[in-house]
Design a protein around this motif. Sequence first.
Motif, short mmCIF file in Angstrom:
data_model
loop_
_atom_site.label_atom_id
_atom_site.label_comp_id
_atom_site.label_asym_id
_atom_site.label_seq_id
_atom_site.Cartn_x
_atom_site.Cartn_y
_atom_site.Cartn_z
N ILE A 78 0.90 -1.22 0.03
CA ILE A 78 -0.08 -0.09 -0.12
C ILE A 78 0.98 1.26 0.27
O ILE A 78 1.84 1.35 0.76
CB ILE A 78 -0.96 0.12 1.37
CG1 ILE A 78 -1.94 -0.92 1.11
CG2 ILE A 78 -1.68 1.23 1.21
CD1 ILE A 78 -1.56 -2.36 1.58
N THR A 79 0.78 1.97 -0.90
CA THR A 79 1.44 3.29 -1.00
C THR A 79 0.65 4.60 -0.91
O THR A 79 -0.41 4.72 -1.41
CB THR A 79 2.08 3.48 -2.52
OG1 THR A 79 2.83 2.32 -2.78
CG2 THR A 79 2.94 4.91 -2.69
N MET A 80 0.84 5.34 -0.14
CA MET A 80 0.38 6.44 0.47
C MET A 80 1.31 7.98 -0.14
O MET A 80 2.39 7.81 0.13
CB MET A 80 0.15 6.70 1.95
CG MET A 80 -0.61 8.16 2.25
SD MET A 80 -1.31 7.93 3.95
CE MET A 80 -0.04 8.86 4.59
N ILE A 81 0.84 8.63 -0.83
CA ILE A 81 1.44 9.78 -1.61
C ILE A 81 0.86 10.97 -1.02
O ILE A 81 -0.13 11.40 -1.19
CB ILE A 81 1.56 9.57 -2.85
CG1 ILE A 81 1.84 8.51 -3.59
CG2 ILE A 81 2.39 10.71 -3.60
CD1 ILE A 81 1.84 8.01 -4.99
N CYS A 82 1.65 12.05 -0.44
CA CYS A 82 1.32 13.25 0.27
C CYS A 82 1.48 14.18 -0.78
O CYS A 82 2.62 14.61 -1.15
CB CYS A 82 1.81 13.34 1.32
SG CYS A 82 1.20 15.09 2.32
N GLY A 83 0.39 14.81 -1.59
CA GLY A 83 0.83 15.96 -2.50
C GLY A 83 0.80 15.36 -3.92
O GLY A 83 0.91 14.15 -4.14
N ASP A 84 0.39 16.12 -4.86
CA ASP A 84 0.54 15.62 -6.15
C ASP A 84 1.38 16.17 -7.13
O ASP A 84 1.56 16.02 -8.27
CB ASP A 84 -0.96 16.08 -6.87
CG ASP A 84 -1.07 17.62 -7.15
OD1 ASP A 84 -0.17 18.37 -6.41
OD2 ASP A 84 -2.17 17.96 -7.22
N GLY A 85 2.67 16.63 -6.53
CA GLY A 85 3.95 17.08 -7.21
C GLY A 85 3.95 18.26 -7.75
O GLY A 85 4.79 19.17 -8.22
N ASN A 86 2.58 19.04 -7.55
CA ASN A 86 2.57 20.57 -7.65
C ASN A 86 3.27 21.37 -6.47
O ASN A 86 2.55 21.53 -5.60
CB ASN A 86 1.06 20.97 -8.00
CG ASN A 86 0.67 22.29 -8.55
OD1 ASN A 86 1.66 23.09 -8.42
ND2 ASN A 86 -0.23 22.46 -9.04
N PRO A 87 4.36 22.06 -6.93
CA PRO A 87 4.99 22.83 -5.76
C PRO A 87 4.02 24.23 -5.48
O PRO A 87 4.35 24.45 -4.32
CB PRO A 87 6.38 23.33 -6.35
CG PRO A 87 6.04 23.22 -7.83
CD PRO A 87 4.91 22.09 -8.12
N SER A 88 3.01 24.35 -6.00
CA SER A 88 2.35 25.69 -5.76
C SER A 88 1.00 25.54 -4.82
O SER A 88 0.40 26.27 -4.30
CB SER A 88 1.75 26.24 -7.14
OG SER A 88 1.02 25.64 -7.74
N ILE A 89 0.95 23.98 -4.76
CA ILE A 89 0.05 23.56 -3.75
C ILE A 89 0.51 22.79 -2.59
O ILE A 89 0.80 21.70 -2.68
CB ILE A 89 -1.09 22.77 -4.61
CG1 ILE A 89 -1.63 23.51 -5.63
CG2 ILE A 89 -2.31 22.35 -3.74
CD1 ILE A 89 -2.72 22.86 -6.58
N ASP A 90 0.38 23.21 -1.42
CA ASP A 90 0.71 22.55 -0.22
C ASP A 90 -0.16 21.56 -0.03
O ASP A 90 -1.40 21.55 -0.27
CB ASP A 90 0.97 23.54 0.95
CG ASP A 90 2.32 24.56 0.64
OD1 ASP A 90 3.26 24.19 0.28
OD2 ASP A 90 1.89 25.60 1.34
N SER A 91 0.18 20.62 0.59
CA SER A 91 -0.67 19.49 1.24
C SER A 91 -0.32 19.14 2.54
O SER A 91 0.72 18.70 2.73
CB SER A 91 -0.67 18.41 0.46
OG SER A 91 -1.34 17.25 0.74
N LEU A 92 -1.34 19.19 3.54
CA LEU A 92 -1.08 18.67 4.77
C LEU A 92 -1.49 17.07 5.00
O LEU A 92 -2.58 16.77 4.67
CB LEU A 92 -1.84 19.34 5.78
CG LEU A 92 -1.62 19.15 7.38
CD1 LEU A 92 -0.34 19.11 7.77
CD2 LEU A 92 -2.98 19.78 8.10
#
Length: 101
Positions: A78-92
């Motif tokens: 199971i892989t969990m990826i935080c964020g979508d690679g867009n540096p202009s959108i932070d992800s918590l």
Amino acid sequence: NFVAIYTSLGIAIYVLGISVLSTPETTLSVNNSRIFFQVDGEDQGSFLHTASLGTEVVYSYNTIFFSKEGLSDGLHNITMICGDGNPSIDSLCLFDRFIYT
């Protein structure tokens, strides 16, 4: 992006964490969660949430970010990826636990 890979044995997986329901400022990184999930290397879903504007930061505990049932009985990655690679959108991504059965 932050990537976490877990290996579990079973037929179902549940991913739980903490989401932010509201925050006083919409420009903070605390108001945006973008989490993507893969099971055995294949995209299986996402948890996308933007907090509403409020007077204080309010958290929601035991939020189900992802669940997948009906897996074959055996070992799964199971892989969990935080964020979508867009540096202009932070992800918590406030991960709490995996539950597998």
